[in-house]
Design a protein around this motif. Structure first.
Motif, PDB file in Angstrom:
ATOM      1  N   GLN A 345      -9.801  20.197  -7.449  1.00 16.53           N
ATOM      2  CA  GLN A 345      -8.621  20.827  -8.032  1.00 16.53           C
ATOM      3  C   GLN A 345      -8.563  20.640  -9.543  1.00 16.53           C
ATOM      4  O   GLN A 345      -8.359  21.596 -10.295  1.00 16.53           O
ATOM      5  CB  GLN A 345      -7.349  20.279  -7.388  1.00 16.53           C
ATOM      6  CG  GLN A 345      -6.081  20.934  -7.913  1.00 16.53           C
ATOM      7  CD  GLN A 345      -4.826  20.366  -7.288  1.00 16.53           C
ATOM      8  OE1 GLN A 345      -4.794  19.188  -6.950  1.00 16.53           O
ATOM      9  NE2 GLN A 345      -3.806  21.179  -7.128  1.00 16.53           N
ATOM     10  N   TYR A 348     -11.297  22.590 -11.360  1.00 16.81           N
ATOM     11  CA  TYR A 348     -11.046  24.035 -11.347  1.00 16.81           C
ATOM     12  C   TYR A 348     -10.078  24.425 -12.462  1.00 16.81           C
ATOM     13  O   TYR A 348     -10.338  25.360 -13.235  1.00 16.81           O
ATOM     14  CB  TYR A 348     -10.489  24.452  -9.994  1.00 16.81           C
ATOM     15  CG  TYR A 348      -9.979  25.870  -9.960  1.00 16.81           C
ATOM     16  CD1 TYR A 348     -10.851  26.948  -9.965  1.00 16.81           C
ATOM     17  CD2 TYR A 348      -8.607  26.134  -9.938  1.00 16.81           C
ATOM     18  CE1 TYR A 348     -10.372  28.250  -9.953  1.00 16.81           C
ATOM     19  CE2 TYR A 348      -8.124  27.428  -9.921  1.00 16.81           C
ATOM     20  CZ  TYR A 348      -9.010  28.485  -9.917  1.00 16.81           C
ATOM     21  OH  TYR A 348      -8.541  29.766  -9.911  1.00 16.81           O
ATOM     22  N   HIS A 501      -7.552  26.268   0.680  1.00 18.23           N
ATOM     23  CA  HIS A 501      -8.162  26.054  -0.639  1.00 18.23           C
ATOM     24  C   HIS A 501      -7.524  26.958  -1.690  1.00 18.23           C
ATOM     25  O   HIS A 501      -7.113  26.498  -2.763  1.00 18.23           O
ATOM     26  CB  HIS A 501      -9.664  26.317  -0.542  1.00 18.23           C
ATOM     27  CG  HIS A 501     -10.315  26.653  -1.847  1.00 18.23           C
ATOM     28  ND1 HIS A 501     -10.493  25.731  -2.853  1.00 18.23           N
ATOM     29  CD2 HIS A 501     -10.825  27.822  -2.314  1.00 18.23           C
ATOM     30  CE1 HIS A 501     -11.085  26.312  -3.877  1.00 18.23           C
ATOM     31  NE2 HIS A 501     -11.292  27.575  -3.579  1.00 18.23           N
ATOM     32  N   SER A 504      -3.705  26.181  -2.284  1.00 18.60           N
ATOM     33  CA  SER A 504      -3.451  24.889  -2.929  1.00 18.60           C
ATOM     34  C   SER A 504      -3.773  24.933  -4.420  1.00 18.60           C
ATOM     35  O   SER A 504      -3.173  24.192  -5.206  1.00 18.60           O
ATOM     36  CB  SER A 504      -4.276  23.792  -2.250  1.00 18.60           C
ATOM     37  OG  SER A 504      -5.671  24.038  -2.418  1.00 18.60           O
ATOM     38  N   LEU A 505      -4.711  25.793  -4.829  1.00 17.47           N
ATOM     39  CA  LEU A 505      -5.086  25.879  -6.247  1.00 17.47           C
ATOM     40  C   LEU A 505      -4.320  26.954  -7.000  1.00 17.47           C
ATOM     41  O   LEU A 505      -4.106  26.833  -8.202  1.00 17.47           O
ATOM     42  CB  LEU A 505      -6.589  26.146  -6.378  1.00 17.47           C
ATOM     43  CG  LEU A 505      -7.532  25.049  -5.886  1.00 17.47           C
ATOM     44  CD1 LEU A 505      -8.972  25.402  -6.195  1.00 17.47           C
ATOM     45  CD2 LEU A 505      -7.185  23.703  -6.502  1.00 17.47           C
TER      46      LEU A 505
END
Length: 794
Positions: A345, A348, A501, A504-505
């Motif tokens: 996370q 990213y 995924h 959450s990002l």
């Protein structure tokens, strides 16, 4: 031999500080080693923070310390520093010695990265276990909050902060970042505390009570009020820190590994949160933190090692099962989740920020390679033993499909970010063309586009599939678990993983843009067109440089013509320009091939597009102005015009519009002669201004010769027509004047000298040679005056 006499700690620290400024570096280190060995922990306790600051520098950047970021292997101190700071060296021995006594050291919260500091000051405990049980609440309020760290945490915090602390290094000191002592130490610590083979070595120091133990975790049952009695209600959420440490002695072997990784990730990557990144899209918001190229290189080193560390998971544990979980060592469990739970996370968002805010220059290569390293974990496995040249021909193993799906945004969203940069980048530059080639080569690896497309298809499945699986959310550090919590069961569905995924990002309300959708496909076609145009521009530059090289040949030194002060290319650059253009063509050609493979473009259509652009006359683009609109103060570039200038497709013909005699002195001119001749001609032009005007106003042959020698160069007004500042230019009448600046050119001086030497061979004296030169100049002027009109028509 009697042991050292124990002295008050303040006395020991005072002596060390006094010796620090007077004794040579090697002697200071030798005495420090002896002090660490001989003195007990209670005497070394006050010395430790001073020593850490003296080595790594102060957190505010005022004290530079040992300059580890500039210390190169060629220096005398390098080997001494590396031995002193080695994981098994004296400094770490001091850390373990103090760790056994459970001493604490404070670090102000104000030095933490922006999102962490903001979260704590707002009364919310960060998700990272590194900050739990560490906060100290002073009576003065939240602005003076501190973290209470054990010696190992304090040491690693200062070591990691050394990379991002503001530093004013001495002028003239530079070196390769990857060779510096700091870079090598980071690599050494990663290999020692996150080993790909074996386990973490035990502490080299032990006292009468046994080996050093990890910090004591707070019991999960302890109420928040008891922990934060001075600030009731401050901590709004809590995450227990390794509840299994006390229950499982084997877990003690990795507490240093976890601490090191958390410190590195938090200090190097956690400078942006999702909310902060979205706010940064507004141009009014000032950027809170700007990483350096050195910072990015160290992050790439971390990424590469974590891939190797994670990939060293024992093969028999790769397919998780309940039976394997009960017998897996903590280190193996750590390898399994190190990427997804600690790095993904924050990395990213960090890369997302760099892609959007990094300057459009070749230094972006460091960011690019960090990204490409993360999305290719198969490159860092023991199985990858093929030569580098054969890596592209090998298919990505199918076992990495789950990694691609669980990191989908790293592939698709960041590819879109790179695409937007490439559209605004000068692809005629060889290094920029290389970056497009590198990205194309990575994404065109056999089987990888199919894996990415499969991941997108899973994400686009109906949302009810995700809702059915919502109760099966697994404990993670952000949901009250730890990395040693129960693993995701093997039957976990791939659809749930991909959706979890992405959401959450990017948040639940994210608008996902498909990498293989029609919108992005049209953007790729724009890039294909720009690549084709850049190839044509590179060809035009190559032709121009070849022509300039021919004009600058040895025979041209005998020319008596004036030098072109606005020329772009020189003979010395011709060979380099030709080599760069050849590489640019190669990189862009292969990038086109890779884009066709990735997005299944029609190769025939792309080839036809490139051919059509190649058939356009070379002068067509260069003679046209960039796309712009006329404003109150002249021409204003549009977005299309900026793109045309960046990629070298069109340009303004910028020319000097002031007094030609006052142009900057060129490298091929003698500065003393330029100034001397300017004074002479200025005196003559002022003295005989009226006579010159009368001469040039005549219509006979003498007047034409006067205009040839005294008037301003023809075509100057025509060149000014294409300038973006032409609308504001003030037209000043140009009077006839004499100019001798050509005589200050080294080429002209050499030509005159050679002519004098040639005259000496035929027994002509200096006066005779001067007379012949004046006669030749007069004849040349007469010829040009008589036939100038016919030559212009021709």
């Amino acid at each position: 031999m009697a042991g050292p006499v124990t002295q008050p700690p303040s006395f020991l620290l005072t002596n060390l500080k006094a010796d620090w400024t007077t004794k040579p570096f090697l002697q200071r280190c030798q005495e420090l080693v002896k002090v660490i060995d001989d003195y007990p922990a209670k005497d070394l306790q006050p010395v430790f923070p001073w020593l850490v600051e003296s080595v790594f520098g102060s957190l505010d950047g005022v004290i530079v310390g040992w300059n580890l970021r500039l210390l190169q292997p060629r220096t005398n101190e390098y080997s001494v520093v590396m031995e002193f700071l080695d994981p098994s060296g004296p400094m770490m021995k001091l850390v373990y010695k103090l760790q056994a006594e459970e001493y604490k050291y404070e670090v102000p919260v104000s030095y933490l990265p922006g999102p962490v500091k903001s979260s704590i000051q707002q009364g919310v405990l960060p998700d990272c276990p590194l900050f739990h049980n560490k906060l100290q609440f002073p009576l003065s309020g939240l602005l003076t909050l501190t973290l209470s760290l054990n010696p190992f945490e304090y040491y690693m915090f200062n070591f990691a902060y050394c990379l991002i602390a503001p530093r004013s290094f001495p002028q003239g000191q530079n070196g390769t970042a990857s060779d510096s002592a700091y870079f090598v130490l980071v690599d050494t610590y990663l290999k020692y505390f996150l080993p790909t083979e074996g386990s973490v070595p035990p502490s080299p120091f032990s006292d009468a009570r046994g080996s050093v133990s990890p910090p004591t975790p707070r019991s999960p049952s302890m109420p928040l009020a008891g922990y934060a009695s001075q600030s009731s209600g401050l901590l709004k959420r809590h995450i227990s820190h390794q509840p299994s440490v006390n229950a499982d002695p084997a877990a003690q072997e990795i507490w240093r590994s976890e601490t090191l990784l958390q410190v590195f990730v938090e200090l190097w990557l956690h400078h942006y949160s999702l909310d902060m990144y979205q706010k940064l899209q507004s141009p009014q918001v000032k950027e809170p933190f700007s990483p350096t190229e050195e910072h990015i290189l160290v992050v790439r080193l971390l990424v590469k090692h974590l891939h190797a560390f994670s990939s060293s998971l024992k093969p028999e544990l790769a397919p998780p099962s309940p039976s394997a979980h009960s017998h897996a060592s903590p280190l193996e469990e750590f390898k399994r989740v190190v990427i997804s739970r600690f790095v993904q996370q924050k990395l990213y968002i960090f890369l997302q920020h760099c892609f959007g805010h990094w300057p459009l220059d070749v230094s972006f290569r460091a960011v690019l390679e960090t990204w490409l390293s993360y999305i290719q974990p198969w490159r860092y496995t023991s199985e990858n033993s093929s030569p580098p040249g054969d890596s592209h021909s090998r298919s990505v193993p199918e076992k990495w499909a789950s990694f691609v799906q669980e990191n989908l945004l790293m592939y698709t969203k960041l590819f879109q970010g790179f695409l937007n940069r490439a559209l605004r980048t000068d692809l005629v530059n060889t290094k920029n063309a290389l970056m497009v080639f590198r990205v194309g080569k990575v994404f065109a690896q056999p089987n990888l586009p199919e894996m990415i497309q499969k991941g997108e298809q899973l994400f686009l499945e109906p949302d009810h599939v995700l809702h059915q699986r919502q109760p099966r959310i697994f404990p993670t550090p952000s949901r009250g678990g730890s990395f040693l919590s129960a693993r995701q069961p093997p039957e976990a569905d791939a659809i749930f993983k991909v959706k979890n995924h992405v959401y959450s990002l990017e948040g639940q309300d994210c608008q996902y843009k498909q990498m293989f959708g029609s919108e992005l496909r049209s953007t790729v076609l724009k890039l294909v067109q720009i690549i084709a145009q850049a190839r044509q521009t590179a060809k035009r530059i190559s032709d121009h440089s070849a022509e300039a090289a021919a004009n600058q040949s040895f025979l041209s030194w005998f020319s008596m013509g004036s030098s072109d002060l606005n020329s772009t290319y020189t003979a010395g650059e011709a060979d380099d320009a030709g080599e760069c253009v050849r590489k640019t063509h190669e990189f862009l050609d292969r990038a086109l091939d890779y884009l066709c493979q990735i997005f299944r473009l029609n190769t025939a259509q792309v080839t036809q597009l490139v051919t059509n652009l190649a058939q356009v006359p070379d002068d067509l683009g260069s003679r046209q102005l960039p796309d712009c609109i006329r404003g109150e103060n002249g021409l204003v570039l549009t977005d299309l015009g900026r793109m045309q200038i960046i990629n070298g497709l069109r340009r303004f013909d910028i020319q000097y519009q002031g007094d030609p005699e006052l142009q900057p002195i060129r490298s091929y001119e003698n500065a003393l002669l330029v100034r001397l001749l300017y004074r002479i001609t200025t005196f003559l032009n002022e003295r005989y201004a009226v006579q010159m005007e009368v001469l040039c106003s005549r219509t006979d042959l003498l007047g034409r010769m006067g205009r040839f020698y005294l008037s301003c160069p023809a075509g100057a007004a025509e060149r000014r027509r294409n300038s973006p500042a032409a609308a504001r230019a003030v037209l000043v009448p140009r009077r006839p004047r004499l100019s001798l600046r050509t005589l200050a050119s080294y080429r002209t001086l050499l030509s005159i000298t050679l002519l004098y030497l040639l005259g000496a061979l035929f027994s002509f004296g200096p006066l005779s040679s001067t007379g012949l030169l004046l006669v030749a100049a007069a004849v040349y002027g007469l010829f040009m005056s008589v036939f100038s009109d016919k030559l212009k028509m021709h």
